[in-house]
Design a protein around this motif. Structure first.
Motif, PDB file in Angstrom:
ATOM      1  N   THR A  94      49.042  45.464  33.625  1.00  0.00           N
ATOM      2  CA  THR A  94      48.681  46.178  34.849  1.00  0.00           C
ATOM      3  C   THR A  94      47.520  47.134  34.603  1.00  0.00           C
ATOM      4  O   THR A  94      46.624  47.260  35.443  1.00  0.00           O
ATOM      5  N   SER A 146      51.681  54.672  42.409  1.00  0.00           N
ATOM      6  CA  SER A 146      50.591  53.698  42.366  1.00  0.00           C
ATOM      7  C   SER A 146      49.929  53.647  40.990  1.00  0.00           C
ATOM      8  O   SER A 146      49.073  52.813  40.748  1.00  0.00           O
ATOM      9  N   ILE A 176      54.485  43.628  40.300  1.00  0.00           N
ATOM     10  CA  ILE A 176      53.822  43.328  41.581  1.00  0.00           C
ATOM     11  C   ILE A 176      52.428  43.955  41.615  1.00  0.00           C
ATOM     12  O   ILE A 176      51.454  43.310  42.021  1.00  0.00           O
ATOM     13  N   ILE A 177      52.324  45.199  41.169  1.00  0.00           N
ATOM     14  CA  ILE A 177      51.009  45.852  41.124  1.00  0.00           C
ATOM     15  C   ILE A 177      50.069  45.079  40.204  1.00  0.00           C
ATOM     16  O   ILE A 177      48.899  44.851  40.527  1.00  0.00           O
ATOM     17  N   VAL A 180      48.952  41.748  41.906  1.00  0.00           N
ATOM     18  CA  VAL A 180      48.007  42.028  42.993  1.00  0.00           C
ATOM     19  C   VAL A 180      46.643  42.410  42.427  1.00  0.00           C
ATOM     20  O   VAL A 180      45.602  41.939  42.909  1.00  0.00           O
ATOM     21  N   LEU A 183      44.824  39.299  41.202  1.00  0.00           N
ATOM     22  CA  LEU A 183      44.259  38.513  42.304  1.00  0.00           C
ATOM     23  C   LEU A 183      43.015  39.181  42.896  1.00  0.00           C
ATOM     24  O   LEU A 183      42.028  38.507  43.204  1.00  0.00           O
ATOM     25  N   VAL A 184      43.047  40.503  43.022  1.00  0.00           N
ATOM     26  CA  VAL A 184      41.879  41.231  43.527  1.00  0.00           C
ATOM     27  C   VAL A 184      40.713  41.103  42.549  1.00  0.00           C
ATOM     28  O   VAL A 184      39.566  40.843  42.953  1.00  0.00           O
TER      29      VAL A 184
END
Length: 195
Positions: A94, A146, A176-177, A180, A183-184
């Motif tokens: 992450t 976050s 999940i973070i 995501v 993918l970004v």
């Protein structure tokens, strides 16, 4: 001993973000990105290659930091080793996603380093390292959750000090973070390679 899991999580997050944040911005400025555009590889393959190579390097670094903490500082790991390894790997994954995102939106090395340092300061103050999360109000709590370091600190404290396994909700949140962010990052590098 109590602060060791927090320090390890912050150190691993900061090193991952710093190394990753300088990678793509330097490649763009030195002209290597032009080679990626004409090479027979896709943006997804480029992103996977970057993640795998940096993750491999960061896992070795995490092993050195953990070994030094255990042998020199006598910090215990009361929980299962495989849970500790899983928590470290997802934290690194992450954090690399955050670093690559910084690298893709930065124009210069200096800007990438400044974003990394701002994120480190936010992690120190809002991740539960300096202040307990229960003492923070709602908008700040959302900011705290976050940050990858918040999840890393919670997981490593549970594993190292409490002897429990990885909390499923915390692990799923950071996973999940991380997905995501991957993918970004993939979409942004695809756009950069196509332009």
């Amino acid at each position: 001993t109590f602060c060791a899991p927090s320090v390890i999580a912050l150190l691993l997050q900061h090193l991952s973000i710093t190394f990753a944040s300088l990678s793509i911005v330097r490649e763009s400025r030195s002209g290597i990105m032009e080679l990626f555009r004409v090479a027979p590889i896709t943006a997804l393959e480029t992103m996977i290659g970057k993640y795998v190579s940096y993750l491999f390097f960061e896992i070795i670094l995490a092993g050195v930091i953990t070994t030094l903490a255990i042998w020199l500082l006598k910090i215990p790991i009361l929980g299962p080793w495989q849970d500790y390894a899983l928590a470290v790997v997802i934290l690194l994954f992450t954090s690399l996603g955050v670093g690559f995102l910084i690298s893709l939106v930065s124009q210069t090395d200096t800007q990438a380093v400044q974003y990394s340092m701002l994120l480190m300061l936010a992690s120190i103050f809002f991740s539960g390292f300096f202040l307990d999360l229960r003492l923070m109000r709602e908008p700040i709590t959302a900011l705290a959750w976050s940050l990858p370091a918040t999840y890393g600190i919670r997981m490593l404290q549970d594993i190292m000090l409490r002897g429990s396994s990885v909390p499923p909700a915390i692990f799923q949140g950071i996973a999940i973070i991380g997905v995501v962010l991957f993918l970004v990052d993939w979409r942004l590098i695809k756009r950069k390679m196509e332009s």
